[in-house]
Design an enzyme around this catalytic site. Structure first.
Site, PDB file in Angstrom:
ATOM      1  N   TYR A  67      22.830  -5.971 -33.301  1.00 13.02           N
ATOM      2  CA  TYR A  67      23.401  -6.113 -31.931  1.00 13.02           C
ATOM      3  C   TYR A  67      24.291  -4.728 -31.888  1.00 13.02           C
ATOM      4  O   TYR A  67      25.253  -4.564 -32.340  1.00 13.02           O
ATOM      5  CB  TYR A  67      24.581  -7.221 -32.122  1.00 13.02           C
ATOM      6  CG  TYR A  67      23.780  -8.613 -32.217  1.00 13.02           C
ATOM      7  CD1 TYR A  67      22.742  -8.814 -31.622  1.00 13.02           C
ATOM      8  CD2 TYR A  67      24.611  -9.784 -32.265  1.00 13.02           C
ATOM      9  CE1 TYR A  67      21.927 -10.020 -31.818  1.00 13.02           C
ATOM     10  CE2 TYR A  67      24.256 -10.938 -32.481  1.00 13.02           C
ATOM     11  CZ  TYR A  67      22.919 -11.115 -32.136  1.00 13.02           C
ATOM     12  OH  TYR A  67      22.135 -12.329 -32.079  1.00 13.02           O
ATOM     13  N   PHE A 216      20.279 -19.753 -25.994  1.00 16.95           N
ATOM     14  CA  PHE A 216      20.201 -19.845 -24.494  1.00 16.95           C
ATOM     15  C   PHE A 216      20.700 -21.415 -24.310  1.00 16.95           C
ATOM     16  O   PHE A 216      20.165 -22.239 -23.555  1.00 16.95           O
ATOM     17  CB  PHE A 216      18.815 -19.879 -24.078  1.00 16.95           C
ATOM     18  CG  PHE A 216      18.339 -18.377 -24.216  1.00 16.95           C
ATOM     19  CD1 PHE A 216      19.025 -17.375 -24.138  1.00 16.95           C
ATOM     20  CD2 PHE A 216      17.010 -18.276 -24.209  1.00 16.95           C
ATOM     21  CE1 PHE A 216      18.585 -15.964 -24.195  1.00 16.95           C
ATOM     22  CE2 PHE A 216      16.374 -16.966 -24.124  1.00 16.95           C
ATOM     23  CZ  PHE A 216      17.089 -15.846 -24.192  1.00 16.95           C
ATOM     24  N   LEU A 218      22.804 -22.458 -22.356  1.00 19.60           N
ATOM     25  CA  LEU A 218      23.029 -22.949 -20.823  1.00 19.60           C
ATOM     26  C   LEU A 218      21.820 -22.374 -19.986  1.00 19.60           C
ATOM     27  O   LEU A 218      22.092 -21.985 -18.693  1.00 19.60           O
ATOM     28  CB  LEU A 218      24.350 -22.027 -20.457  1.00 19.60           C
ATOM     29  CG  LEU A 218      25.518 -22.386 -20.966  1.00 19.60           C
ATOM     30  CD1 LEU A 218      26.698 -21.709 -20.556  1.00 19.60           C
ATOM     31  CD2 LEU A 218      25.778 -23.969 -20.653  1.00 19.60           C
ATOM     32  N   GLY A 219      20.722 -22.186 -20.632  1.00 22.07           N
ATOM     33  CA  GLY A 219      19.540 -21.837 -19.968  1.00 22.07           C
ATOM     34  C   GLY A 219      18.929 -20.695 -20.347  1.00 22.07           C
ATOM     35  O   GLY A 219      20.045 -19.684 -20.697  1.00 22.07           O
ATOM     36  N   PRO A 223      15.994 -13.482 -15.715  1.00 13.95           N
ATOM     37  CA  PRO A 223      16.103 -13.961 -14.193  1.00 13.95           C
ATOM     38  C   PRO A 223      14.975 -14.994 -13.700  1.00 13.95           C
ATOM     39  O   PRO A 223      13.835 -14.950 -14.583  1.00 13.95           O
ATOM     40  CB  PRO A 223      15.800 -12.407 -13.410  1.00 13.95           C
ATOM     41  CG  PRO A 223      16.182 -11.596 -14.492  1.00 13.95           C
ATOM     42  CD  PRO A 223      15.702 -12.201 -16.029  1.00 13.95           C
TER      43      PRO A 223
END
Length: 294
Positions: A67, A216, A218-219, A223
Site C-alpha cells: 500500500y 468492497f 459497500l460494493g 466504475p
C-alpha cells in the site's frame, strides 16, 4: 435510531488468530495517495486517523507493505508505535507494485517470505497476528501451487513470525484444500449487500469458526459496478433511522453473519468516526428483510 420492532443485537468481538478483536477494525488501504500510490494528500490527517482509531477502541488494523508502496506501514509505525499489547496487526502478501503503480504478482514462496519479513521490518515488530496470502492469477491461471505457498506460510508461522495464515480472493474449493493442510485464521474476499456471490465461502468459514473479512463491503470500487449506497431501499432505511447509507450497508454485514469482521478504510477522521459508530447500530428484522430483498 430507535424502532418499535425487535432489534438484531450483534456480538462485539471475535477471535482472530492469537487476538480477540472488535468486529469493526480499520483498513489502511486508503491512507496513501490516490490509487493507493505515493504519500497521503494530508499526512497530518492520516496520522490523526490512525491515532483516533485507538481512541475509539479499534484493536485490529489491516495493512500491506504494497500500500503506497511503503507508505501505509510507515504511517502506522509513526502514529502508533509502540503498539498497545492487544493490537492485532494483519498484513497481506502475494503482490507488489511497480514504479507506475501497477499491481504485480509476487506468488513464489520466496516472495511470500521476503514480503512478510519486509512487513515486519517496516512496522517495527517481530510478529504479526495474521498475514493474508492473496492469490493472484497470471493470464487466467495460478502459476504457483497453493500447496507450496501454504507450506511457506506455515513455516513462517512455526518460526513465530506470524500467528495465523489468512487467505484472500479464494474459492470455496481452495479454502477446503487449505483446511485439509493447515489451520486458516481468516479469509478476505469481496462481499456486500449488492454482491453476495461469495456466500459459499462465507458459510464455509462460519461453519469452521473462521473470521470472514469482506473487502468492497459497500460494493465494488470500480466504475459502473453496483454500489450499496446507491440502492433505493438502503437510502430509505438510512433516512428512517437517521443514519448514513454507508452505515446501513456495514450494519447489514455485521448482522449477516457472526463471523464477519469489518475493516472499513478512510483518510478522514470524521468518516472514521461514522464507520465505527456502526457497532452501536442495530437493524430490525423488518429492516433486514427489506434489505435482503435486494
Amino acid at each position: 435510531m430507535t424502532t418499535n420492532q425487535e432489534e438484531i443485537v450483534v456480538n462485539d468481538t471475535h477471535q482472530l488468530a492469537d487476538r480477540t478483536v472488535r468486529r469493526i477494525g480499520f483498513g489502511a488501504m486508503q491512507l496513501p495517495g490516490p490509487g493507493v500510490l505515493g504519500p497521503p494528500k494530508d499526512r497530518h490527517e492520516a496520522l490523526a486517523v490512525l491515532r483516533r482509531t485507538l481512541d475509539l477502541g479499534v484493536n485490529h488494523i489491516d495493512t500491506a507493505q504494497f500500500y503506497g508502496p511503503n507508505v501505509a506501514n510507515e504511517l502506522i509505525r509513526e502514529a502508533l508505535y509502540p503498539y498497545p499489547p492487544d493490537l492485532a496487526l494483519v498484513s497481506k502478501v502475494g503482490a507488489r507494485r511497480n514504479g507506475a503503480g501497477a499491481w504485480l504478482p509476487a506468488q513464489a514462496p520466496s516472495d511470500l517470505r521476503a514480503d512478510v519479513e519486509e512487513n515486519l521490518r517496516s512496522l517495527g515488530v517481530d510478529h504479526l497476528t495474521a498475514v493474508n496470502l492473496r492469490r493472484h492469477e497470471v493470464d487466467g491461471k495460478h502459476d504457483v501451487p497453493l500447496e507450496d505457498q501454504l507450506a511457506e506460510m506455515a513455516a513462517l508461522r512455526d518460526e513465530g513470525k506470524i500467528a495465523g495464515i489468512g487467505l484472500s480472493t479464494v474459492t470455496v474449493e481452495q479454502l477446503d484444500f487449505a483446511l485439509s493442510t493447515t489451520a486458516i485464521a481468516c479469509v478476505q474476499n469481496a462481499f456486500s449487500l449488492v454482491d453476495q456471490s461469495d456466500t459459499p465461502v462465507l458459510e464455509r468459514c462460519l461453519a469452521e469458526g473462521i473470521p470472514y473479512v469482506p473487502y468492497f463491503p459497500l460494493g465494488s470500487a470500480f466504475p459502473h459496478m453496483p454500489k450499496v449506497m446507491e440502492q433505493v431501499v438502503v437510502k430509505e432505511v438510512a433516512s428512517e433511522r437517521a443514519i448514513s447509507p454507508a452505515q446501513v450497508g456495514l450494519a447489514w454485514l455485521l448482522a449477516r453473519s457472526a463471523n464477519v469482521l469489518l475493516i472499513p478504510g478512510t483518510s478522514s477522521v470524521a468518516h472514521l468516526e461514522e464507520n465505527l459508530a456502526v457497532q452501536a447500530i442495530a437493524l430490525s428484522p423488518a429492516d433486514l428483510s427489506r434489505l435482503n430483498g435486494l
